[in-house]
Design an enzyme around this catalytic site. Structure first.
Site, PDB file in Angstrom:
ATOM      1  N   HIS A 259      -0.696  -4.338   8.318  1.00  0.00           N
ATOM      2  CA  HIS A 259      -1.230  -3.644   7.156  1.00  0.00           C
ATOM      3  C   HIS A 259      -2.608  -3.680   7.025  1.00  0.00           C
ATOM      4  O   HIS A 259      -3.380  -4.864   7.313  1.00  0.00           O
ATOM      5  CB  HIS A 259      -0.397  -4.748   6.067  1.00  0.00           C
ATOM      6  CG  HIS A 259      -0.725  -6.041   6.003  1.00  0.00           C
ATOM      7  ND1 HIS A 259       0.131  -6.751   6.637  1.00  0.00           N
ATOM      8  CD2 HIS A 259      -1.517  -6.655   5.278  1.00  0.00           C
ATOM      9  CE1 HIS A 259      -0.305  -7.982   6.710  1.00  0.00           C
ATOM     10  NE2 HIS A 259      -1.136  -8.197   5.683  1.00  0.00           N
ATOM     11  N   ASN A 260      -3.366  -2.853   6.113  1.00  0.00           N
ATOM     12  CA  ASN A 260      -4.612  -2.818   5.851  1.00  0.00           C
ATOM     13  C   ASN A 260      -5.745  -2.697   7.055  1.00  0.00           C
ATOM     14  O   ASN A 260      -6.597  -2.625   6.916  1.00  0.00           O
ATOM     15  CB  ASN A 260      -4.878  -3.972   5.063  1.00  0.00           C
ATOM     16  CG  ASN A 260      -4.245  -4.294   3.834  1.00  0.00           C
ATOM     17  OD1 ASN A 260      -3.787  -3.519   3.300  1.00  0.00           O
ATOM     18  ND2 ASN A 260      -4.201  -5.632   3.457  1.00  0.00           N
TER      19      ASN A 260
END
Length: 363
Positions: A259-260
């Site tokens: 994620h991210n």
């Protein structure tokens, strides 16, 4: 479908010699090439096996003596391997996907499909999805709610794209790619042993065993133009902001982006690479097979990391890295050579100790 040697050379921006009207129906390795094949003898080493096959024409390197190699025709390219990109595109028969929407596919009435979109058997295109012109959505693909895909996409079998993902033009995904799953984000009510270890690099402190609570993924995934995703690759949604892949980047099979993660432009991320959450990868970075990137670090523009390298801290632009933990490649190789010499060094030290102790006894 066949092409003349002349037409192939023109498509490649290369020069053709000899019987340029010979018709070619496929490319082949020199030893296996038949009379209607174009042999890929792109350097002198490969050309050695031309006599084992029956090729009449070959793709050769600049300066090659094609007549001395017994050929009737030749295509000479200044950079033959680069010419292969155009050649393979020209000769690629594709996957046999048919035009139009297959009767077993489901397309939500509120989805928008531009002109020339092909949708294969058992594919699902959800409400609010927008698919650009001349895109191919292969068999058993899933396109989620409010997904946007640009023009000229090519999705092979069983590609899955989750809700709200945005993808640019000319996207290509291999079978089983998974884009837009939830990020691996969990937290405990009180500071956990993991948090203590991150701070102390060893001591777990007094943290007690606790349940893990999910942090939901509110972000999605944004992918630029001309991106390719390999088989079985998995791209997590961002927690608040999107996970991002820049224009022109290519991800190999079994790559995982947490994620991210932010991937820059024109990166090459090879098989089984894992990039942990919130890491930032610059432009033109190459991560060879089985590299690992720790969370919350950055890797600067132009970095090259050799196979199985583990990047655990920030890497300045332009570095060439190797090993675990990663160091500059020349230093890692030097250390490896020194490590291999250790047994011999220990034997030498043992012999010296024996000699010294023997001398002491004699005196």
């Amino acid at each position: 479908m066949t092409h003349s040697v002349k037409d192939i050379a023109m498509a490649l921006g290369a020069e053709a010699f000899g019987a340029i009207d010979i018709l070619i129906d496929a490319a082949a390795e020199p030893a296996a090439a038949g009379p209607s094949n174009l042999a890929l003898a792109m350097n002198p080493k490969y050309a050695e096996s031309l006599s084992e096959g029956k090729a009449r024409a070959a793709l050769l390197w600049e300066g090659a003596d094609w007549q001395a190699l017994g050929l009737e025709a030749a295509i000479i390219a200044p950079r033959p391997r680069y010419a292969m990109a155009s050649l393979t595109k020209m000769l690629d028969a594709g996957q046999g996907f048919e035009a139009g929407i297959h009767p077993t596919a489901y397309v939500d009435p509120e989805a928008e499909l531009a002109e020339g979109v092909s949708v294969g058997p058992l594919a699902v295109i959800s409400k609010g999805a927008k698919i650009g012109a001349n895109s191919v959505i292969g068999p058993q693909c899933f396109i989620g709610w409010n997904v946007t895909i640009g023009e000229g996409a090519y999705l092979r079998e069983a590609v899955s794209i989750g809700a709200r993902v945005t993808i640019g033009n000319r996207f290509r995904a291999q079978p089983g790619a998974r884009i837009g799953g939830d990020g691996f984000s969990f937290v405990t009510a009180e500071p956990s042993s993991v948090e203590s270890v991150r701070e102390t690099l060893g001591d777990q402190g007094d943290a007690k065993a606790q349940e893990w609570t999910r942090i939901h993924s509110l972000g999605a995934v944004t992918i630029g133009h001309d991106v390719e995703i390999g088989m079985g690759a998995t791209i997590d949604c961002g927690t608040i902001r999107d996970t991002v892949i820049g224009d022109g980047s290519k991800l190999d099979n079994q790559v995982h982006l947490g994620h991210n993660v932010v991937i820059g432009r024109n990166c090459l991320i090879c098989g089984q690479v894992g990039i942990a959450g919130s890491a930032t990868i610059g432009d033109n970075v190459v991560l060879a097979g089985q590299c690992g990137v720790s969370d919350n670090i950055f890797v600067g523009d132009g970095v090259i990391a050799g196979g199985s390298t583990k990047l655990m801290s920030n890497v300045p632009a332009g570095r060439t890295m190797l090993g675990y933990p990663a160091t500059q490649m020349d230093k890692q190789v030097e250390s490896y050579k020194a490590l291999r010499r250790l047994p011999r060094l220990m034997r030498d030290i043992s012999e010296l100790k024996k000699a010294v102790f023997s001398t002491d006894k004699d005196t």
